[in-house]
Design an enzyme around this catalytic site. Structure first.
Site, PDB file in Angstrom:
ATOM      1  N   LYS A 282      29.663  15.758  22.376  1.00 47.65           N
ATOM      2  CA  LYS A 282      29.087  15.116  21.202  1.00 47.65           C
ATOM      3  C   LYS A 282      28.171  13.980  21.634  1.00 47.65           C
ATOM      4  O   LYS A 282      28.494  13.209  22.535  1.00 47.65           O
ATOM      5  CB  LYS A 282      30.192  14.555  20.303  1.00 47.65           C
ATOM      6  CG  LYS A 282      30.744  15.521  19.292  1.00 47.65           C
ATOM      7  CD  LYS A 282      31.721  14.845  18.363  1.00 47.65           C
ATOM      8  CE  LYS A 282      31.311  15.067  16.931  1.00 47.65           C
ATOM      9  NZ  LYS A 282      32.281  14.474  15.976  1.00 47.65           N
ATOM     10  N   GLU A 368      44.076  19.883   4.146  1.00 47.92           N
ATOM     11  CA  GLU A 368      44.368  19.146   2.921  1.00 47.92           C
ATOM     12  C   GLU A 368      45.618  19.659   2.209  1.00 47.92           C
ATOM     13  O   GLU A 368      46.402  18.869   1.661  1.00 47.92           O
ATOM     14  CB  GLU A 368      43.163  19.214   1.970  1.00 47.92           C
ATOM     15  CG  GLU A 368      41.922  18.515   2.489  1.00 47.92           C
ATOM     16  CD  GLU A 368      41.032  19.392   3.348  1.00 47.92           C
ATOM     17  OE1 GLU A 368      39.943  18.937   3.752  1.00 47.92           O
ATOM     18  OE2 GLU A 368      41.437  20.544   3.636  1.00 47.92           O
ATOM     19  N   ARG A 396      40.646  20.899  -2.504  1.00 44.29           N
ATOM     20  CA  ARG A 396      41.179  21.958  -1.650  1.00 44.29           C
ATOM     21  C   ARG A 396      42.708  22.000  -1.669  1.00 44.29           C
ATOM     22  O   ARG A 396      43.303  22.928  -1.138  1.00 44.29           O
ATOM     23  CB  ARG A 396      40.666  21.777  -0.219  1.00 44.29           C
ATOM     24  CG  ARG A 396      39.177  21.553  -0.133  1.00 44.29           C
ATOM     25  CD  ARG A 396      38.679  21.538   1.296  1.00 44.29           C
ATOM     26  NE  ARG A 396      38.389  22.892   1.746  1.00 44.29           N
ATOM     27  CZ  ARG A 396      37.983  23.193   2.977  1.00 44.29           C
ATOM     28  NH1 ARG A 396      37.862  22.231   3.876  1.00 44.29           N
ATOM     29  NH2 ARG A 396      37.733  24.422   3.316  1.00 44.29           N
TER      30      ARG A 396
END
Length: 632
Positions: A282, A368, A396
């Protein structure tokens, strides 16, 4: 004329042009693309470190595959800026995440190269599998590739799709972009060589052929299968994906263009489910982002030379910071408090809590549903869980909220951040629906603060409530109200009259109270800060209905099924026939832009409220009387 800093990138307006380049040119293009992206995002803000890590992978995919005929599906979309730049949108990058400009995520309406609209995590494999099945149903010769990050692989949905794809023997390539680790020693020359070998035709044909021959000899076939797994297991961690029915390749260096291109070319010739494990870094190529990729995941404007961010406006704490401080303060007084987040530690304000109370902090990953049911289990055993979650992500876990928490009337507090219009991230991240989908759930207490101090009191109110409660608050800062260090509560279901006027009463739910008060000053209207969406303050609403010719409800939520709908229902139950004007967000998806300009477009600022009232038959008289008083 100054020499171009990106001479090769400036010639690429379509991925087909990438297929004319050799490996040296592809490497040069990667360098130019990375520099262009840093220069672009530093001016607009957006997601930076994820995209920097996928530059080579993006180029290699478009170089090898015939996009958009071959379908390329990105997961979440944080890493898609290089893809946008290479697919004809380079010149539009200055408009990124602005009103009328490019979306910060892949969007089907924006480009044929954006094959699936995303923004939420872990959807890519399911969507790509659907596309692969459709290609087979239509007898179309096309490849389908899903690119998913290691964070997104923490969600159950990704594994549901992997399991189904393996069972169907679908022609699908899943690329795991693994950027949560540095490139380890096994991702070097030997690993890259093995990846090319294992993705090649010779190994593939031998592997399939041996299965056919040995399948008639169960004991020998089982021995051969286990031997293959153990040999591969010594150098590659692919057993899980092999068990799901995929041919696992990798891990390979995601910044080695030569290995990427050769491996993808080999995989392109293979049939059935393929899984390529690519390790990237990253923030690759931008030192500040490499050193702190989390801070440069989603950024505002910054200096490309130093990496320093522009200073934001000064003022009081944001709503997220208010929650963060409240959480630590309440945890200090009650050891039963546990905090849960689905992979949003920084965004939801849980950094301080995670450091002070590590044993009471649970980051469940992008899961979630699990987060909510985990909270339910904790509550069953006498703990006091707080679920910190964005409004758009709570969607969700709706079944778990209903079935596992509310049905059992368990004391779980939902701290719902990013409620209402969120701004540049657009409709995928907007929290415009939570009042509507929460209000219809029995046993729920729902609150919306008008300012920072009220937010803290509501959190304490919900925490001490013997049942499920939700406090929903917007992104960013409030009006600047001083926040005390107390943990005092509000009377449940009680609002307050902020201004006594005549003719019109504005019932404000949440963060738009300031706009309501500004409009009320112009026409001498009454203003109520309702505070509670459920239970409603029946007495206050009845009082206002009996004293005014028009009630106006105001909320940063869709009108359908929202707080205003609750007022309408109550008035019907009370048999009161006063006209009501419901103001809120429209029955459509609101695009990206700054929060203030989007509220203006939706008519939820002072002027929009006044226009709506003056256009209503019962509001015209009040507005005219106010105008007469002003003129006299």
């Amino acid at each position: 004329m100054p020499e171009s800093t990106a001479p090769l990138l400036e010639t690429i307006d379509d991925p087909s042009q990438l297929r004319e380049l050799d490996l040296n040119q592809l490497r040069q293009l990667a360098s130019e693309l990375r520099a262009f992206m840093i220069d672009s995002v530093c001016r607009t803000g957006g997601h930076l470190s994820s995209g920097l890590g996928t530059v080579e992978l993006t180029i290699a995919l478009h170089h090898v595959y015939n996009t958009p005929q071959d379908r390329l599906v990105w997961d979440v979309g944080h890493q898609s800026y290089p893809h946008k730049i290479l697919t004809g949108r380079r010149e539009q990058m200055p408009s990124l995440r602005q009103l009328g400009g490019l979306s910060g995520f892949p969007k089907r309406e924006e480009s044929p190269y954006d094959t699936f609209g995303v923004g939420h995590s872990s959807t890519s494999i399911s969507a790509a599998l659907g596309m692969a099945i459709a290609a087979r149903q239509h007898a179309e010769d096309r490849k389908v590739i899903a690119v998913i990050g290691d964070g997104a692989m923490t969600a159950g949905m990704a594994f549901e799709a992997l399991n189904h794809a393996g069972d169907l023997d679908a022609n699908l390539l899943v690329v795991l972009n693994d950027n949560d680790m540095s490139i380890s020693p096994n991702v070097g020359g030997m690993s890259n060589y093995l990846a090319r070998l294992l993705s090649g035709k010779l190994y593939s044909s031998m592997r399939q052929g041996s299965k056919k021959v040995l399948s008639t000899m169960p004991s020998v076939w089982e021995l051969a299968r286990r031997a293959e797994e153990h040999v591969k297991g010594m150098v590659i961690p692919g057993t899980l994906f092999e068990e799901l029915g995929f041919n696992y390749i990798g891990p390979i260096d995601g910044h080695d263009m030569d290995t990427l291109v050769k491996t993808l070319r080999n995989l392109k010739t293979l049939q059935g489910p393929q899984f390529l494990h690519v390790v990237t870094r990253k923030g690759k190529g931008f030192a500040p982002a490499e050193e702190n990729p989390c801070s440069y995941h989603g950024v505002g404007r910054f200096c490309p030379d130093t990496g320093k961010f522009e200073r934001g406006s000064s003022g009081g704490p944001s709503y997220t910071e208010v929650f963060s401080q409240w959480l630590c303060d309440m945890a200090a007084t009650d050891e039963r408090l546990d905090a849960i987040t689905p992979a949003m530690r920084e965004g939801s304000g849980l950094v301080a809590f995670s450091e002070q109370y590590p044993r009471r902090y649970f980051d469940v990953g992008i899961a979630e549903q699990h987060a909510v049911t985990l909270a339910a289990g904790l509550a069953c055993e006498g703990r006091k869980p707080v679920v910190a979650i964005y409004s758009t992500f709570l969607q969700r876990a709706y079944d778990q909220l209903i079935h596992d928490v509310a049905l059992q009337n368990l004391p779980v507090l939902f701290a719902i951040d990013r409620a209402g219009i969120v701004g540049p991230d657009g409709p995928t991240h907007a929290g415009n629906l939570d009042l509507s989908f929460l209000r219809c759930v029995p046993n729920m207490m729902i609150m919306a603060p008008a300012d920072e101090a009220e937010c803290r009191r509501m959190l304490s109110t919900g925490y001490t409530h013997d049942g499920p409660a939700a406090v929903r608050y917007p992104r960013g800062r409030g009006p600047g109200t001083t926040v005390s260090g107390e943990l005092d509560t509000l009377p449940p279901g009680k609002g307050e009259l902020r201004r006594q006027g005549q003719g019109v009463a504005i019932l404000s739910f949440g963060a738009l109270l300031g706009e309501a008060q500004a409009a009320a000053e112009v026409i001498d209207a009454s203003v109520a800060n309702m505070r509670f969406i459920k239970p409603l303050d029946c007495g206050l609403i009845e009082q206002l209905a009996n004293q005014h010719a028009l009630l106006v409800t105001l909320e940063d939520n869709v009108v359908m099924g929202g707080a205003g709908s609750g007022v309408n229902e109550l008035l019907q139950q009370l048999g009161l026939n006063v006209p009501v004007l419901n103001l809120g967000l429209p029955d459509s998806y609101v695009e990206q832009g700054e929060r203030g300009e989007l509220l203006r477009l939706c008519g939820l600022d002072k002027d929009g409220i006044l226009r709506a009232i003056s256009a209503h038959p019962q509001g015209q008289e009040t507005c005219q009387a106010a105008a007469n008083r002003l003129n006299s």
